[in-house]
Design an enzyme around this catalytic site. Structure first.
Site, PDB file in Angstrom:
ATOM      1  N   PHE A 149       0.734  -1.245   0.061  1.00 30.81           N
ATOM      2  CA  PHE A 149      -0.005  -0.018   0.021  1.00 30.81           C
ATOM      3  C   PHE A 149       0.703   1.156   0.031  1.00 30.81           C
ATOM      4  CE2 PHE A 149       0.919  -0.167   4.534  1.00 30.81           C
ATOM      5  CZ  PHE A 149       1.127   1.198   4.893  1.00 30.81           C
ATOM      6  N   LYS A 173      -1.294  -7.464  -9.121  1.00 27.98           N
ATOM      7  CA  LYS A 173      -2.352  -7.350  -8.043  1.00 27.98           C
ATOM      8  C   LYS A 173      -1.819  -6.225  -6.895  1.00 27.98           C
ATOM      9  CE  LYS A 173      -3.114  -8.473  -4.368  1.00 27.98           C
ATOM     10  NZ  LYS A 173      -3.628  -7.321  -3.373  1.00 27.98           N
ATOM     11  N   GLU A 176      -4.963  -3.607  -1.886  1.00 25.82           N
ATOM     12  CA  GLU A 176      -6.359  -3.505  -1.778  1.00 25.82           C
ATOM     13  C   GLU A 176      -6.558  -2.176  -1.181  1.00 25.82           C
ATOM     14  OE1 GLU A 176      -4.379  -5.782  -0.628  1.00 25.82           O
ATOM     15  OE2 GLU A 176      -5.572  -7.199   0.924  1.00 25.82           O
ATOM     16  N   SER A 226       5.435  -6.983   3.240  1.00 23.94           N
ATOM     17  CA  SER A 226       5.928  -7.306   4.526  1.00 23.94           C
ATOM     18  C   SER A 226       6.690  -8.618   4.419  1.00 23.94           C
ATOM     19  CB  SER A 226       4.871  -7.241   5.746  1.00 23.94           C
ATOM     20  OG  SER A 226       4.005  -8.334   5.116  1.00 23.94           O
ATOM     21  N   CYS A 281       9.806   1.684   3.642  1.00 31.47           N
ATOM     22  CA  CYS A 281      10.499   0.583   3.832  1.00 31.47           C
ATOM     23  C   CYS A 281      12.005   1.085   3.883  1.00 31.47           C
ATOM     24  CB  CYS A 281      10.515  -0.303   2.780  1.00 31.47           C
ATOM     25  SG  CYS A 281      11.223  -0.039   1.195  1.00 31.47           S
ATOM     26  N   GLU A 383       9.125  -4.221  13.146  1.00 30.76           N
ATOM     27  CA  GLU A 383       9.043  -2.915  12.320  1.00 30.76           C
ATOM     28  C   GLU A 383       7.720  -2.206  12.849  1.00 30.76           C
ATOM     29  OE1 GLU A 383       7.684  -3.534   8.104  1.00 30.76           O
ATOM     30  OE2 GLU A 383       9.005  -2.331   7.222  1.00 30.76           O
TER      31      GLU A 383
END
Ligand code: NAD
Length: 497
Positions: A149, A173, A176, A226, A281, A383
Site C-alpha cells: 500500500f 495485483k 487493496e 511485509s 521501507c 518493524e
C-alpha cells in the site's frame, strides 16, 4: 452510489464483483469507495488475456515497445496532479511526498525507454573455425507483480514498465487498501499504446494472490510487502516452479557519530523518520548515537526540532506528513509506543492522540521520539512502520555496527560522520543492502537496483535497474556455423574444443 474500484483485464474495466471491501480516506477515517476482490476465475481470466497477447507482443520490435514507454512517461507527467490527488485520498500522503513518489516511478519508465540498448546481449565472432556465438535475453512470458500500500504509484512502476518493455505480458495485483492511483496509471499505459492484454490489473486479496503463485502459465513473480508475506510468496512461488523476488520489511538504523554535523543529522533524520508517516521501507526508525554526549545532544536537538512538525490531511500542503493507512495500523503503531514505555524506554515526544482540527476521526499518529531503547525491546525488534524514531546508545562505532548486523532486517542504513575512514569502513562491512553516507534515504536511482539483505529480501536479484532486466528475461546462447558449400565435417567423438 459507492464507487467500486475494479479490474483492468484485456483492456476492459470490470467492476462487478461478488466480494468487495471498503477503501478508506485515512484523513477523514471514512470509507469512501469499495474495491472489488477478484475470485480465482477473474485472475485466471487476466492470466489468459496476458497469455494470449504474449506471442505478438514478444515479437514486437523492442524500439516499438520502447515508444509506448516514451508516451507513457509523458502521460504520467501530464496527469501528475490527478495521480497525486488519488494517492492523497486513499494513502494520505501530502502532495509534495506523492509527487516525489511519482517522480521516482517515472524514472523507472525512463529507464525502460532504453530497452533496445539493455537487451542487446553479447556476441563473439569466430569462437571456432567459421563459428559465431551470441547470447540474447528473451522474455519469460506471463509475469506477475504483487505490491504494497505504501507506494501505490512507484512500486508497480518498479515492475511492469521493464517487464513489458522486455516483451513479457503482465498481471498486477496492487494493494487493496489504496488501489485507485495504481489502476488509473495502468489505464494511462493503455492510452500510451499498450495492446490490450499486455498489462492486466486484478484487485484482490490472498485468494487472487494464490492463483498467481500456483498457475503454471505465470513464469515469474515480483513481490514487495511485509516480511511474513514475502517469505510465503517466495516459498510458494518456488515450489510451483516460478522465478521469484520478494522484498520484505525493514528496520533501518542511522549511526550518528560524535563528529557528525549534528544540526544537519537532525534535519536529515526528521525527514527520513517522519516523512510519509514513517510508512516507507527505507524510513530511518532507529538512531544509534555513539557515546553518551552524542546521545544527549541528539535527543535534545531532535525533540526541539520536532515541536513545529505538522501532521494533517493531504489537502493542506503545509502539513509535513499525513495519517497512517488504517485504524488497525494506527492502533498497532501506538501499541508499539505503549510497549516501549512499559519496557522502560523514555517517550520524549509523544505522538499518541494528536489533535487534527476538522479530522477528528482520521488515522493520525504524531511524530514520536523514544529514548533509552535497548535491543531486547519488542519495539526495537519489530518493524513499526509509523512516525516513530527510537534512539539507542552505543559506546563505539563497532558496537553500533554490531547492533545493525544482529538485526533480522537489512534493507537500508546510514552513517552521519565527517570521518571518511570511518564511513568507508562502515560501507565496506555493514550487512545491509543499501547504505547512505550522510544520505538518510539511500534509495538507489532507477539505473541502479534496489534491494535489502537478510530478511528484507528473498531471492537473488534486486528490484528495478539492471537486475530487473535479468529478472524479467532468460538468457539463450546460440552457436552457429554455416559450412562453406561442399565442405563436409567428419565424425568426431571428442568433446568439441
Ligand atoms: P503486506 O505484506 O500486507 O501486503 C503486500 C501485498 O501482499 C498486498 O498486495 C496484499 O494484498 C498481499 N497480501 C497480504 N496478505 C497476504 C496473504 N496472506 N497472502 C497473499 N498475499 C497477501 O504489506 P503492506 O502492509 O501493504 O506494505 C507494507 C510493508 O511492505 C512493510 O513491511 C514495508 O516495509 C514493506 N515494503 C517493503 C519494500 C521493499 O522494497 N523492501 C517497499 C515497500 C514496502
Amino acid at each position: 452510489m459507492t464507487t467500486v474500484v475494479g479490474h483492468l483485464i484485456n483492456g476492459a474495466l470490470i467492476t462487478e464483483s461478488a466480494r468487495t471491501q471498503p477503501v478508506y480516506n485515512p484523513a477523514t477515517g471514512q470509507p469512501e469507495k469499495e474495491v472489488a476482490l477478484a475470485p480465482a476465475a477473474t485472475v485466471e481470466e487476466a492470466i489468459a488475456a496476458a497469455q494470449a497477447s504474449f506471442p505478438e507482443w514478444r515479437d514486437t520490435p523492442a524500439i516499438k515497445r520502447a515508444r509506448v514507454m516514451f508516451r507513457f512517461k509523458e502521460l504520467l507527467e501530464q496527469n501528475a496532479d490527478k495521480i497525486c490527488e488519488l494517492i492523497g485520498e486513499e494513502h494520505g500522503k501530502i502532495a509534495h511526498d506523492a509527487a516525489g513518489e511519482l517522480q521516482r516511478g517515472v524514472e523507472n519508465v525512463e529507464y525502460a525507454c532504453g530497452v533496445p540498448e539493455l537487451l542487446k546481449g553479447e556476441h563473439s565472432r569466430n569462437v571456432g573455425p567459421g563459428i559465431d556465438s551470441w547470447s540474447e535475453m528473451q522474455p519469460l512470458g506471463v509475469v506477475a507483480g504483487i505490491t504494497p500500500f505504501n507506494f501505490p504509484a512507484m512500486v508497480p512502476l518498479w515492475m511492469y514498465p521493464m517487464a513489458i518493455a522486455c516483451g513479457n505480458t503482465f498481471v498486477l495485483k496492487p494493494s487493496e487498501r489504496d488501489p485507485s492511483s495504481t489502476l488509473f496509471i495502468a489505464e494511462l499505459a493503455h492510452e500510451a499504446g499498450l495492446p490490450k492484454g499486455v498489462l492486466n490489473v486484478v484487485n484482490g486479496d490472498k485468494e487472487a494472490v494464490d492463483v498467481l503463485l500456483t498457475d503454471e502459465r505465470v513464469k515469474a513473480v515480483s513481490f514487495v510487502g511485509s516480511t511474513p508475506i514475502a517469505e510465503y510468496i517466495y516459498a510458494t512461488a518456488n515450489t510451483n516452479g516460478k522465478r521469484c523476488q520478494a522484498l520484505g520489511g525493514a528496520k533501518n538504523h542511522a549511526i550518528v557519530m560524535p563528529d557528525a554535523d549534528m544540526d544537519n543529522a537532525v534535519n536529515q533524520l526528521l525527514g527520513a523518520a517522519f516523512g510519509s508517516s514513517g510508512e516507507r521501507c527505507m524510513a530511518l526508525s532507529v538512531a544509534v548515537a555513539v557515546g553518551d554526549e552524542a546521545a544527549d545532544t541528539l535527543v535534545a536537538k531532535l525533540s526541539e526540532a520536532m515541536q513545529p512538525l505538522k501532521v494533517g490531511a493531504y489537502t493542506d500542503s503545509s502539513n509535513d506528513f499525513g495519517p497512517v493507512i488504517t485504524r488497525e495500523h494506527q492502533n498497532k503503531v501506538t501499541g508499539f509506543i505503549d510497549s516501549a514505555e512499559a519496557d522502560g524506554a523514555n517517550v520524549v515526544v509523544d505522538g499518541r492522540n494528536p489533535q487534527v482540527a476538522g479530522y477528528e476521526d482520521g488515522f493520525f499518529v504524531g511524530a514520536t521520539l523514544i529514548d533509552n531503547v535497548t535491543p531486547e525491546m519488542t519495539s526495537y525488534k519489530e518493524e513499526i512502520f509509523g512516525p516513530v524514531l527510537q534512539v539507542v546508545c552505543a559506546n563505539s562505532m563497532e558496537e553500533a555496527m554490531k547492533l545493525i548486523d544482529d538485526h533480522e532486517y537489512g534493507n537500508g542504513t546510514c552513517i552521519f560522520t565527517r570521518d571518511g575512514e570511518a564511513a568507508r569502513y562502515f560501507s565496506d562491512h555493514i550487512q545491509v543492502g543499501m547504505v547512505g553516507i550522510n544520505v538518510p534515504l539511500p534509495v538507489p536511482v532507477a539505473y541502479h537496483s534496489f534491494g535489502g539483505w537478510k530478511r528484507s529480501l528473498f531471492g537473488d536479484l534486486h528490484a528495478y535497474g539492471p537486475d530487473s532486466v535479468r529478472f524479467f528475461t532468460k538468457r539463450k546462447t546460440i552457436t552457429q556455423r554455416w559450412p562453406s558449400s561442399g565442405v563436409r565435417e567428419g565424425v568426431s567423438f571428442a568433446f568439441p574444443s
